[in-house]
Structures are given as structure tokens and as C-alpha cells.
Design a protein around this motif. Structure first.
Motif, short mmCIF file in Angstrom:
data_model
loop_
_atom_site.label_atom_id
_atom_site.label_comp_id
_atom_site.label_asym_id
_atom_site.label_seq_id
_atom_site.Cartn_x
_atom_site.Cartn_y
_atom_site.Cartn_z
N ALA A 31 -3.13 3.55 9.83
CA ALA A 31 -2.08 3.64 8.82
C ALA A 31 -2.75 4.12 7.54
O ALA A 31 -3.90 3.76 7.27
CB ALA A 31 -1.43 2.27 8.60
N ASN A 32 -2.06 4.93 6.79
CA ASN A 32 -2.60 5.45 5.54
C ASN A 32 -1.89 4.85 4.34
O ASN A 32 -0.74 4.41 4.45
CB ASN A 32 -2.45 6.98 5.48
N THR A 33 -2.57 4.88 3.20
CA THR A 33 -1.88 4.55 1.96
C THR A 33 -0.91 5.70 1.69
O THR A 33 -0.97 6.74 2.33
CB THR A 33 -2.88 4.35 0.80
N LYS A 34 -0.02 5.50 0.74
CA LYS A 34 1.11 6.43 0.57
C LYS A 34 0.96 7.42 -0.58
O LYS A 34 1.93 8.03 -0.99
CB LYS A 34 2.40 5.62 0.37
N GLY A 35 -0.23 7.55 -1.12
CA GLY A 35 -0.42 8.48 -2.22
C GLY A 35 -0.31 7.81 -3.58
O GLY A 35 -0.31 8.49 -4.61
N GLU A 36 -0.20 6.47 -3.59
CA GLU A 36 -0.15 5.76 -4.86
C GLU A 36 -1.47 5.92 -5.61
O GLU A 36 -2.50 6.21 -5.01
CB GLU A 36 0.19 4.28 -4.64
N ASP A 37 -1.44 5.75 -6.90
CA ASP A 37 -2.64 5.84 -7.74
C ASP A 37 -3.43 4.55 -7.53
O ASP A 37 -3.09 3.50 -8.07
CB ASP A 37 -2.25 6.01 -9.20
N LEU A 38 -4.48 4.60 -6.75
CA LEU A 38 -5.25 3.41 -6.39
C LEU A 38 -6.04 2.82 -7.56
O LEU A 38 -6.57 1.72 -7.45
CB LEU A 38 -6.16 3.69 -5.20
N ASP A 39 -6.10 3.53 -8.67
CA ASP A 39 -6.69 2.94 -9.87
C ASP A 39 -5.73 1.91 -10.50
O ASP A 39 -6.17 1.01 -11.20
CB ASP A 39 -6.98 4.01 -10.93
N LEU A 40 -4.43 2.08 -10.21
CA LEU A 40 -3.43 1.24 -10.87
C LEU A 40 -2.58 0.40 -9.93
O LEU A 40 -2.09 -0.66 -10.31
CB LEU A 40 -2.49 2.12 -11.71
N ASP A 41 -2.37 0.88 -8.72
CA ASP A 41 -1.45 0.23 -7.78
C ASP A 41 -2.22 -0.25 -6.55
O ASP A 41 -2.65 0.54 -5.73
CB ASP A 41 -0.36 1.22 -7.37
N PHE A 42 -2.36 -1.58 -6.44
CA PHE A 42 -3.11 -2.18 -5.33
C PHE A 42 -2.19 -2.77 -4.26
O PHE A 42 -2.66 -3.44 -3.35
CB PHE A 42 -4.05 -3.28 -5.85
#
Length: 177
Positions: A49-60
Motif C-alpha cells: 500500500a502506498n501513501t497518497k501523496g500527502e506532504d509527509l513533512d506536515l501530515d502523518f
């Protein structure tokens, strides 16, 4: 992104390293959007499964809610301003991650057209090791490889023997509950 020019050598090394350390029966959360390597992992029996393109600096949200035992991060951390935050919040017990190494003869990569395709960090291997250790990971195995290009010049010549990629297998020192 690759427009039919896949990084075959990088994919080959990455898959071989993944197969060495991660059993296909273990589910994987791959940091970053679905990409050609996601499909390659699935073709070799992995459930990804992949993350959805969220900004991983801000959205965990995606990483802190995942209960997968394995996280992969292939050429992701160089794009983050604060990779320590993400690495600290991962709930997985195992991590396979690769980063491009800093090349003394070439500046960090920056796309002029895609704000997501920029390298805030290009690591030396000791820096990435330190980052992982500070975030609560113990490095079990690692390797480096070169990325020669078929061009003429000083930099292409140097790329023939200067390691460009660094990959690690690490385990959580104190598993999060």
C-alpha cells in the motif's frame, strides 16, 4: 515521471536488497505514491500500500495509522525538510530505505517545473545512519552502488566509480505501541 526510461540498475539492486531482508508474506507501506517500483514489488509477491501523496513533512495521518510490519522508502527522504519526524512516527518494526548520496562534483537535484521533484537533502551515508539511529532504528544491513550514465565528460566518468545510492535495512529499537 520516467517516460519509459526506468532506472533498471537501481530497481534491480533495490529489489534484490528487499528480497534479501523482507519476506513477501509481510505487508508493506511504501512511502510515496504508487509508481513503477510498486508494481515491480507486487509482481514479486509483495502486498504493498502506498501513501497518497500527502506532504509527509506536515501530515502523518497515513503513517501513524498504518499497522503494517514493514515500511519502504525508496528515494523519499531527500525530498523532505524534516525526515526525522517521519522516521520517528513510523509504527513498523522493519524499514528498508534508500537515498541518493551526495556527490561532491554535482549539486543537489532541483526540478524547475515540479516543486515535489527537488532534493532538500542529499546524504552522506554516515548522515543517513545517524538520522535513522536518532529516530529509533538499528541498521542491520546496508549497501551502496554506482549509477553510471552513457555520456561523455568528467562527471559521467566520475559516476562510474562514485557510489550514488545507499540502501539500508533497519529494525525498530523500541517498537512503538
Amino acid at each position: 515521471m520516467y517516460e519509459a526510461h526506468f532506472p533498471k540498475k537501481r530497481y534491480k539492486h533495490t529489489l534484490s536488497f528487499l528480497q534479501k531482508h523482507i519476506d513477501p508474506s509481510l505487508h508493506i507501506l511504501d512511502l510515496g505514491v504508487e509508481n513503477p517500483f510498486t508494481h515491480m514489488m507486487r509482481a514479486h509477491g509483495y502486498t504493498v500500500a502506498n501513501t497518497k501523496g500527502e506532504d509527509l513533512d506536515l501530515d502523518f495521518t497515513g503513517i501513524s495509522s498504518s499497522d503494517t510490519p514493514v515500511v519502504t522508502a525508496f528515494e523519499i527522504f531527500e525530498h523532505l525538510l524534516a525526515p526525522l519526524n517521519v522516521l520517528s512516527k513510523l509504527r513498523a518494526e522493519k524499514l528498508v530505505a534508500s537515498v541518493p548520496l551526495r556527490l561532491w562534483f554535482s549539486p543537489a537535484y532541483r526540478s524547475k517545473t515540479d516543486k515535489w521533484d527537488r532534493h532538500y537533502h542529499e546524504f552522506e551515508s554516515w548522515q543517513f545512519d545517524w538520522l535513522l539511529e536518532k529516530a529509533g532504528w538499528k541498521i542491520i544491513d546496508h549497501t551502496k552502488w554506482t549509477n553510471p550514465v552513457n555520456k561523455i565528460g568528467i562527471r559521467p566518468f566520475l559516476r562510474r566509480f562514485t557510489p550514488r545510492y545507499y540502501i539500508v535495512y533497519a529494525e525498530r529499537i523500541d517498537p512503538l505501541t
